[in-house]
Motif scaffolding. Structure first.
Motif, PDB file in Angstrom:
ATOM      1  N   SER A   1       7.012  18.927   8.367  1.00  0.00           N
ATOM      2  CA  SER A   1       8.143  18.782   9.289  1.00  0.00           C
ATOM      3  C   SER A   1       8.937  20.089   9.288  1.00  0.00           C
ATOM      4  O   SER A   1       9.984  20.195   8.648  1.00  0.00           O
ATOM      5  CB  SER A   1       9.024  17.612   8.860  1.00  0.00           C
ATOM      6  OG  SER A   1       9.499  17.819   7.544  1.00  0.00           O
ATOM      7  N   ALA A   2       8.396  21.075   9.959  1.00  0.00           N
ATOM      8  CA  ALA A   2       9.032  22.400   9.986  1.00  0.00           C
ATOM      9  C   ALA A   2       8.900  22.989  11.376  1.00  0.00           C
ATOM     10  O   ALA A   2       7.978  22.662  12.135  1.00  0.00           O
ATOM     11  CB  ALA A   2       8.391  23.321   8.950  1.00  0.00           C
ATOM     12  N   ARG A   3       9.849  23.866  11.715  1.00  0.00           N
ATOM     13  CA  ARG A   3       9.833  24.577  12.995  1.00  0.00           C
ATOM     14  C   ARG A   3       9.620  26.054  12.719  1.00  0.00           C
ATOM     15  O   ARG A   3      10.332  26.671  11.918  1.00  0.00           O
ATOM     16  CB  ARG A   3      11.148  24.382  13.759  1.00  0.00           C
ATOM     17  CG  ARG A   3      11.321  22.983  14.316  1.00  0.00           C
ATOM     18  CD  ARG A   3      12.691  22.784  14.927  1.00  0.00           C
ATOM     19  NE  ARG A   3      13.048  23.844  15.846  1.00  0.00           N
ATOM     20  CZ  ARG A   3      13.963  24.789  15.596  1.00  0.00           C
ATOM     21  NH1 ARG A   3      14.628  24.773  14.463  1.00  0.00           N
ATOM     22  NH2 ARG A   3      14.235  25.723  16.491  1.00  0.00           N
ATOM     23  N   VAL A   4       8.627  26.636  13.388  1.00  0.00           N
ATOM     24  CA  VAL A   4       8.290  28.052  13.226  1.00  0.00           C
ATOM     25  C   VAL A   4       8.529  28.751  14.552  1.00  0.00           C
ATOM     26  O   VAL A   4       8.052  28.282  15.599  1.00  0.00           O
ATOM     27  CB  VAL A   4       6.823  28.231  12.770  1.00  0.00           C
ATOM     28  CG1 VAL A   4       6.473  29.716  12.688  1.00  0.00           C
ATOM     29  CG2 VAL A   4       6.591  27.547  11.435  1.00  0.00           C
ATOM     30  N   LEU A   5       9.267  29.869  14.516  1.00  0.00           N
ATOM     31  CA  LEU A   5       9.527  30.668  15.713  1.00  0.00           C
ATOM     32  C   LEU A   5       8.625  31.896  15.682  1.00  0.00           C
ATOM     33  O   LEU A   5       8.682  32.699  14.751  1.00  0.00           O
ATOM     34  CB  LEU A   5      10.995  31.098  15.772  1.00  0.00           C
ATOM     35  CG  LEU A   5      11.380  31.991  16.957  1.00  0.00           C
ATOM     36  CD1 LEU A   5      11.192  31.251  18.279  1.00  0.00           C
ATOM     37  CD2 LEU A   5      12.818  32.479  16.825  1.00  0.00           C
ATOM     38  N   VAL A   6       7.767  32.041  16.706  1.00  0.00           N
ATOM     39  CA  VAL A   6       6.855  33.186  16.839  1.00  0.00           C
ATOM     40  C   VAL A   6       7.463  34.158  17.848  1.00  0.00           C
ATOM     41  O   VAL A   6       7.717  33.787  18.989  1.00  0.00           O
ATOM     42  CB  VAL A   6       5.449  32.735  17.289  1.00  0.00           C
ATOM     43  CG1 VAL A   6       4.541  33.947  17.459  1.00  0.00           C
ATOM     44  CG2 VAL A   6       4.863  31.755  16.287  1.00  0.00           C
TER      45      VAL A   6
ATOM     46  N   ALA B   1      17.891  32.291  20.465  1.00  0.00           N
ATOM     47  CA  ALA B   1      17.320  30.991  20.124  1.00  0.00           C
ATOM     48  C   ALA B   1      17.645  30.600  18.680  1.00  0.00           C
ATOM     49  O   ALA B   1      17.938  29.441  18.386  1.00  0.00           O
ATOM     50  CB  ALA B   1      15.803  31.027  20.332  1.00  0.00           C
ATOM     51  N   ILE B   2      17.607  31.558  17.766  1.00  0.00           N
ATOM     52  CA  ILE B   2      17.881  31.268  16.353  1.00  0.00           C
ATOM     53  C   ILE B   2      19.337  30.856  16.174  1.00  0.00           C
ATOM     54  O   ILE B   2      19.651  29.923  15.417  1.00  0.00           O
ATOM     55  CB  ILE B   2      17.539  32.491  15.481  1.00  0.00           C
ATOM     56  CG1 ILE B   2      16.024  32.742  15.501  1.00  0.00           C
ATOM     57  CG2 ILE B   2      18.024  32.301  14.059  1.00  0.00           C
ATOM     58  CD1 ILE B   2      15.601  34.042  14.849  1.00  0.00           C
ATOM     59  N   ARG B   3      20.244  31.545  16.846  1.00  0.00           N
ATOM     60  CA  ARG B   3      21.662  31.196  16.717  1.00  0.00           C
ATOM     61  C   ARG B   3      21.945  29.799  17.298  1.00  0.00           C
ATOM     62  O   ARG B   3      22.806  29.078  16.788  1.00  0.00           O
ATOM     63  CB  ARG B   3      22.514  32.242  17.421  1.00  0.00           C
ATOM     64  CG  ARG B   3      22.603  33.558  16.638  1.00  0.00           C
ATOM     65  CD  ARG B   3      23.296  34.643  17.424  1.00  0.00           C
ATOM     66  NE  ARG B   3      23.497  35.843  16.600  1.00  0.00           N
ATOM     67  CZ  ARG B   3      23.874  37.022  17.072  1.00  0.00           C
ATOM     68  NH1 ARG B   3      24.103  37.164  18.392  1.00  0.00           N
ATOM     69  NH2 ARG B   3      24.034  38.042  16.268  1.00  0.00           N
ATOM     70  N   ALA B   4      21.201  29.452  18.347  1.00  0.00           N
ATOM     71  CA  ALA B   4      21.410  28.129  18.943  1.00  0.00           C
ATOM     72  C   ALA B   4      20.808  27.030  18.069  1.00  0.00           C
ATOM     73  O   ALA B   4      21.404  25.962  17.900  1.00  0.00           O
ATOM     74  CB  ALA B   4      20.795  28.088  20.339  1.00  0.00           C
ATOM     75  N   ARG B   5      19.639  27.311  17.482  1.00  0.00           N
ATOM     76  CA  ARG B   5      18.959  26.288  16.673  1.00  0.00           C
ATOM     77  C   ARG B   5      18.096  26.994  15.628  1.00  0.00           C
ATOM     78  O   ARG B   5      16.975  27.391  15.918  1.00  0.00           O
ATOM     79  CB  ARG B   5      18.097  25.406  17.571  1.00  0.00           C
ATOM     80  CG  ARG B   5      17.539  24.180  16.841  1.00  0.00           C
ATOM     81  CD  ARG B   5      16.698  23.368  17.796  1.00  0.00           C
ATOM     82  NE  ARG B   5      16.097  22.232  17.113  1.00  0.00           N
ATOM     83  CZ  ARG B   5      14.962  21.651  17.504  1.00  0.00           C
ATOM     84  NH1 ARG B   5      14.335  22.100  18.575  1.00  0.00           N
ATOM     85  NH2 ARG B   5      14.482  20.617  16.843  1.00  0.00           N
ATOM     86  N   PRO B   6      18.601  27.202  14.408  1.00  0.00           N
ATOM     87  CA  PRO B   6      17.863  27.966  13.393  1.00  0.00           C
ATOM     88  C   PRO B   6      16.541  27.303  13.052  1.00  0.00           C
ATOM     89  O   PRO B   6      16.484  26.100  12.801  1.00  0.00           O
ATOM     90  CB  PRO B   6      18.809  27.962  12.181  1.00  0.00           C
ATOM     91  CG  PRO B   6      20.172  27.704  12.753  1.00  0.00           C
ATOM     92  CD  PRO B   6      19.946  26.809  13.936  1.00  0.00           C
ATOM     93  N   PRO B   7      15.439  28.072  13.025  1.00  0.00           N
ATOM     94  CA  PRO B   7      14.132  27.519  12.637  1.00  0.00           C
ATOM     95  C   PRO B   7      13.970  27.550  11.121  1.00  0.00           C
ATOM     96  O   PRO B   7      14.821  28.052  10.392  1.00  0.00           O
ATOM     97  CB  PRO B   7      13.144  28.479  13.318  1.00  0.00           C
ATOM     98  CG  PRO B   7      13.872  29.793  13.308  1.00  0.00           C
ATOM     99  CD  PRO B   7      15.336  29.468  13.471  1.00  0.00           C
ATOM    100  N   ASP B   8      12.832  27.026  10.661  1.00  0.00           N
ATOM    101  CA  ASP B   8      12.534  27.056   9.234  1.00  0.00           C
ATOM    102  C   ASP B   8      11.817  28.326   8.833  1.00  0.00           C
ATOM    103  O   ASP B   8      11.806  28.690   7.654  1.00  0.00           O
ATOM    104  CB  ASP B   8      11.663  25.845   8.856  1.00  0.00           C
ATOM    105  CG  ASP B   8      12.410  24.538   9.089  1.00  0.00           C
ATOM    106  OD1 ASP B   8      13.440  24.326   8.431  1.00  0.00           O
ATOM    107  OD2 ASP B   8      11.973  23.753   9.946  1.00  0.00           O
ATOM    108  N   LEU B   9      11.207  29.024   9.804  1.00  0.00           N
ATOM    109  CA  LEU B   9      10.477  30.259   9.502  1.00  0.00           C
ATOM    110  C   LEU B   9      10.398  31.090  10.781  1.00  0.00           C
ATOM    111  O   LEU B   9      10.264  30.547  11.875  1.00  0.00           O
ATOM    112  CB  LEU B   9       9.061  29.929   8.986  1.00  0.00           C
ATOM    113  CG  LEU B   9       8.098  31.109   8.775  1.00  0.00           C
ATOM    114  CD1 LEU B   9       8.591  32.006   7.653  1.00  0.00           C
ATOM    115  CD2 LEU B   9       6.682  30.621   8.473  1.00  0.00           C
TER     116      LEU B   9
ATOM    117  N   LEU C   1       8.183  34.269  12.443  1.00  0.00           N
ATOM    118  CA  LEU C   1       7.066  35.217  12.450  1.00  0.00           C
ATOM    119  C   LEU C   1       7.343  36.213  13.567  1.00  0.00           C
ATOM    120  O   LEU C   1       7.360  35.843  14.737  1.00  0.00           O
ATOM    121  CB  LEU C   1       5.735  34.506  12.705  1.00  0.00           C
ATOM    122  CG  LEU C   1       5.262  33.477  11.670  1.00  0.00           C
ATOM    123  CD1 LEU C   1       3.995  32.798  12.169  1.00  0.00           C
ATOM    124  CD2 LEU C   1       5.005  34.146  10.344  1.00  0.00           C
ATOM    125  N   SER C   2       7.573  37.492  13.207  1.00  0.00           N
ATOM    126  CA  SER C   2       8.023  38.452  14.214  1.00  0.00           C
ATOM    127  C   SER C   2       7.189  39.718  14.187  1.00  0.00           C
ATOM    128  O   SER C   2       6.871  40.255  13.121  1.00  0.00           O
ATOM    129  CB  SER C   2       9.499  38.807  13.984  1.00  0.00           C
ATOM    130  OG  SER C   2       9.915  39.823  14.872  1.00  0.00           O
TER     131      SER C   2
END
Length: 982
Positions: free
Chosen positions: A615-620, A653-661, A663-664
């Motif tokens: 149950s994690a959110r990853v931002l690519v 996007a991170i400021r609106a809804r911080p992810p768990d990880l 990848l950049s």
């Protein structure tokens, strides 16, 4: 001078007593003494010299004792030159004049170089005979030497300053120095090697037959002998200060009969001041003193030589660097050309089978496999385009391009080229407009080169344009065909315009669809335009777009004849295949036509999950749409994946809804990976988010740079799917552990706060209880005193019981108060000189009655006084606690108390024969609220031993417990006699 002349006895001189002097002489002397200009009188056949105050400096050490007398006696070295002159003037009776005449004068006993401007005027007596001479004189030595030295320095700067090599500068300098033998009788010029350990002779002057004997090499290390090779320059190399050498003949092997050659050894300092370029051995003129202006001149000569040598060396190094860079550039060009050729074969073998597999009707691929191979095909095509561009650029730069110029309907050909971009422009929601009227005549172009020009300009325009469109225009103006490509994109900053066509140049932080690119597309356009005899230029307004204009001359007179071919005879070439590489690259910037994230076509098409469900959110975050899609496909079966096209969009996007990880990618338009990382680490709310950098920059340095910037991990492209999944899983697990640790820390902080509140509460309660207890004790004492004998006998036991309970309650309150104070910080001690034996004796005496009531016999063993630095009140508390402990757990059993010396310490031992302490409890009983027995059977707070340990350790001592032989517990306290350490 007037006083000296009057006081002197002239009777024994050729002039005789002053009273006998002729009136003419008297008049001359009077005139001489009153003028402020240096004046001299030479009188009579002996030429007796008289002079005024202004002439004293000219006389030097001769004044005053040896200056008034016949000239042949005063300056015998001048008489051979001046005697005949006086005789000639006496015959002619005509005055003469000399300017800056050199006279070998010896004013201080040694010959010196001196110059004078003077006029000798004959003085006639009454009968017309020459009686003497009246001479105004002015020393011009400083002026003459200054002009000569200034000329030397000027020539030195002029001739040696523009030399192209160190040797040339040294030779030119030596030629100039040879022209001034008066100041520089001889010179040796040395240049140091790169290691600064040895100096080599460049040349010498003024040595004559001895020139070949000048040492060719001299060491710069510590010298052995003064006359040994190396000793000449080494002292100067060590101190970097000029030094005088009285005779350099020892380095020439000259016989002792030769006159000495004094010299000054001067360093030639480097411009950076950290080392010497070389050394100048300057011969010293015997007629000049090494001081003042002469020494300054020699130092200026050394400085001028150092400047010339430094400049020449800098030019040599610059030329060497330029040659190295040119060689590296040629090698790089050749390498790129060879590598590009070598890439084409494996790329052909990649693209061919992939294309065959995608269109094979006999064995069609499943949806997911077809998607994977389409991804491979697009990126292999992009790689082939890059290889072709690199090969074209290197061939063009190396001058190995063989063009085929042919007359072309440029309007129709350009329209055909632009048409390949219409579909991709629509998909990008851009307008692509053309203004390509028929030109009055065909234009001679290499069709393949013109294709690359148009494709690169269109690709560049669409990369930087997000709204509006691209306009293509073609006209003939001033004998040229002018192609204009105008866009409404992000534009180019003014300061970047002069560099926009430089190879590998990229505009930093420009808004674009992708940060990818080689940086040679526009440079290739410029080179291809030059091959056509044309030009390319750009105008731009930041935020409004850019306009590129390519102009090629009409006709073919400007083109090489051997590269002209008739229309239609040029090499065959597939325009559609070339255009597809550019179009596919643009399509890759924009991503797939459908949603980037979404369900797969079927359950069968889904990939096997590489991670367990989490149950994690990853931002690519990546500007390459294919890579975003690829990573999403790898992870979305196990975690929720979201994407962003650059760092700026990701930050929002991170400021609106911080992810768990996160990848950049590292290099992206607007805001790169490092910039995004800095923004997150600077935000307290977001700094704990795990951050993994994805970069094409390989090597340890790149990884270290990423980790030092604050990244949690650094993954180098290309990476395997399993490696990516493992890194993601590790970071998510570590983030989960960090969250748990943070939660535990928060709970621990809450518990610590609760303990602190409890201690504060106990402290307040203890203080509040002491007041009513004191009042209760006082009232109890008053009641007891007011009772008569009968009432005292009847109520005595009850009063005693009540007093015991009050004392017990007071002890509990004091213990709680001590616990609170000790918990809040270090134990405060009021140390003083005290006798531990007396202190323990008093405490045992006070407790003896209570111990006796419980059947405990107390034996006190004290050998004598034990004096030291102690806090009496705190140690009384310790003794009371140990006796109370012995009474509580050993009722009816004897108690032994001992006080003795133990070296530099005092030792207190309390031995009971009670129930003892089990070995496993012997460490635990010293903690707060701890006890070795059940609280149901024995009362107490479990604080007595804890307080005792705190007090003893505050004194710098120790306390421990051991088993008493036969049963019971033995408590031992050791205290340093010197007191606690400050």
């Amino acid at each position: 001078m007037g006083r000296l002349i009057l006081e002197r006895d002239w009777s024994g001189t050729p002039l005789g007593p002053i009273a006998s002097w002729p009136s003419v002489l008297r008049t001359l002397v009077s005139m001489c003494l009153t003028t402020r200009f240096p004046m001299f009188i030479y009188w009579g056949p002996e030429r007796v010299q008289l002079y005024n105050d202004a002439g004293i400096p000219i006389m030097g050490a001769k004044h005053p004792d040896h200056a008034l007398g016949p000239l042949r006696d005063v300056f015998p070295e001048l008489w051979p030159q001046l005697g005949p002159m006086f005789d000639a003037l006496e015959r002619t009776k005509q005055a003469n004049w000399a300017e800056s005449q050199s006279l070998p004068i010896q004013r201080d006993g040694t010959a010196e170089e001196a110059y004078f401007t003077w006029s000798y005027t004959p003085v006639l007596d009454d009968d017309g005979t020459v009686a003497g001479f009246y001479t105004p004189a002015l020393e011009a030595t400083g002026q003459v030497l200054g002009q000569r030295r200034l000329r030397t320095l000027h020539l030195l700067t002029q001739r040696a300053g523009g030399a192209g090599s160190v040797e040339e500068a040294c030779r030119a300098g030596l030629d100039v120095l040879a022209e001034n033998p008066a100041d520089l009788p001889f010179t040796w010029l040395y240049v140091t090697d790169a290691q600064g350990t040895r100096a080599s002779l460049v040349g010498s002057t003024g040595m004559g037959d001895r020139g070949a004997e000048v040492p060719a090499h001299l060491g710069l290390r510590a010298p052995e002998d003064r006359g040994a090779p190396g000793g000449l320059l080494a002292p100067v190399a060590g101190t970097r200060q000029a030094q005088r050498v009285e005779d350099v003949n020892g380095w020439l092997g000259a016989p002792s009969s030769e006159p000495p050659r004094p010299a000054l050894v001067l360093p030639l300092p480097h411009a950076e001041g950290d080392r010497d370029l070389g050394f100048l051995v300057a011969g010293l003129s015997p007629a000049l003193r090494l001081e003042g202006e002469y020494r300054g001149f020699l130092e200026l000569v050394a400085g001028a030589l150092a400047t010339a040598v430094s400049s020449a060396r800098a030019q040599q190094e610059a030329r060497a660097r330029m040659e190295q860079l040119a060689a590296l550039d040629r090698a790089k060009t050749a390498f790129f050309s060879n590598v590009s050729h070598e890439f084409r074969t494996p790329l052909t073998l990649m693209l061919g089978p992939v294309e065959d597999a995608l269109v094979d009707p006999a064995e069609p691929l499943g949806p997911r496999q077809a998607e994977r191979l389409s991804l491979v095909q697009r990126n292999a095509t992009r790689l082939l385009k890059l290889v072709n561009t690199l090969l074209d650029f290197t061939r063009t730069e190396a001058g190995r391009v063989r063009a085929a110029f042919q007359p072309t309907d440029l309007s129709a050909f350009t329209a055909e080229l632009v048409s390949h971009f219409e579909s991709i422009a629509k998909r990008a929601q851009l307008t692509l407009t053309l203004d390509l009227p028929a030109l009055p005549e065909p234009v001679w172009v290499d069709r393949e080169m013109w294709e690359k020009i148009v494709f690169n300009l269109l690709s560049n325009a669409m990369k930087f344009t997000f709204e509006g469109g691209v306009h293509v225009r073609l006209r003939t103006e001033d004998g040229q065909a002018r192609l204009t490509v105008r866009d409404t994109g992000s534009g180019i900053p003014e300061q970047e315009l002069p560099h926009i066509f430089e190879r590998f140049h990229r505009v930093e932080n420009a808004r674009s669809r992708s940060h990818e690119g080689s940086g040679i597309g526009l440079s290739l356009v410029q080179e291809l335009a030059k091959l056509h005899g044309g030009t390319v230029d750009v105008t731009s307004t930041l935020g409004q777009g850019a306009t590129f204009c390519v102009a090629v001359p009409l006709g073919h007179g400007h083109l090489p004849r051997e590269q002209l071919v008739p229309e239609g005879r040029g090499p065959a070439h597939s325009v559609a295949r070339s255009a597809s590489a550019y179009v596919e690259e643009i399509r890759g910037w924009m991503g797939p036509a459908g949603p980037e994230l979404g369900p797969r076509a079927s359950e069968e098409a889904k990939a096997t999950p590489l991670l367990p469900p989490m149950s994690a959110r990853v931002l690519v975050v990546d500007d390459n749409a294919d890579l975003r899609t690829y990573i999403t496909g790898l992870l979305d079966a196990s975690v929720t994946v979201e994407t962003a096209e650059d760092g700026f969009a990701a930050l929002q996007a991170i400021r609106a809804r911080p992810p768990d990880l996160v990848l950049s990618d590292v290099m992206m338009p607007r805001l790169g990976g490092f910039g995004l990382l800095r923004e997150l680490r600077a935000d307290p709310r977001l700094r704990a988010i795990p951050f993994v950098l994805l970069s094409a920059r390989a090597g340890e340095e790149a990884s270290v740079e990423g980790l030092e910037a604050g990244a949690d991990d650094y993954l180098v492209k290309p990476f395997s799917a399993r490696e990516l999944a493992a890194r993601v899983r590790t970071q998510l697990e570590m983030a989960r552990v960090r969250r748990e640790v943070a939660a535990l820390a928060a709970r621990e902080a809450v518990l610590q706060e609760a303990v602190r509140a409890r201690d504060e509460f106990l402290s307040v309660v203890s203080h509040e209880l002491k007041t009513p207890l004191a009042g209760f004790r006082l009232q109890l004492d008053l009641i007891e005193r007011s009772l008569g004998p009968e009432e005292r006998a009847r109520l005595g036991e009850r009063l005693l019981f009540t007093r015991r309970q009050v004392h017990r309650l007071a002890t509990v309150v004091e213990t709680l108060l001590d616990m609170s104070q000790l918990s809040s910080g270090p134990v405060h001690l009021d140390v003083e000189d005290a006798d531990l034996s007396a202190l323990v004796t008093e405490e045992v005496a006070q407790a003896r009655e209570e111990l006796g009531r419980e059947g405990c016999e107390v034996r006190l063993r004290i050998a004598g006084p034990v004096r030291g630095r102690f806090d009496r009140g705190r140690l009384e508390q310790v003794v009371q606690g140990l006796l109370s402990n012995a009474l509580k757990y050993g009722a009816g059993k004897p108690v032994e108390v001992r006080v003795e010396h133990a070296g530099p310490c005092a030792r207190l031992t309390v031995v009971d024969h009670g129930m003892g302490v089990r070995p496993e409890d012997r460490e635990r009983i010293w903690e707060r609220f701890e006890r070795a027995v059940s609280v149901r059977n024995f009362g107490g707070l479990g604080l007595g031993l804890w307080i005792a340990r705190q007090v003893v350790e505050a004194h710098g001592g120790t306390v421990g417990v051991s088993e008493t032989p036969g049963g019971g517990a033995t408590f031992t306290v050791s205290l340093p006699l010197a007191g606690p350490r400050s």
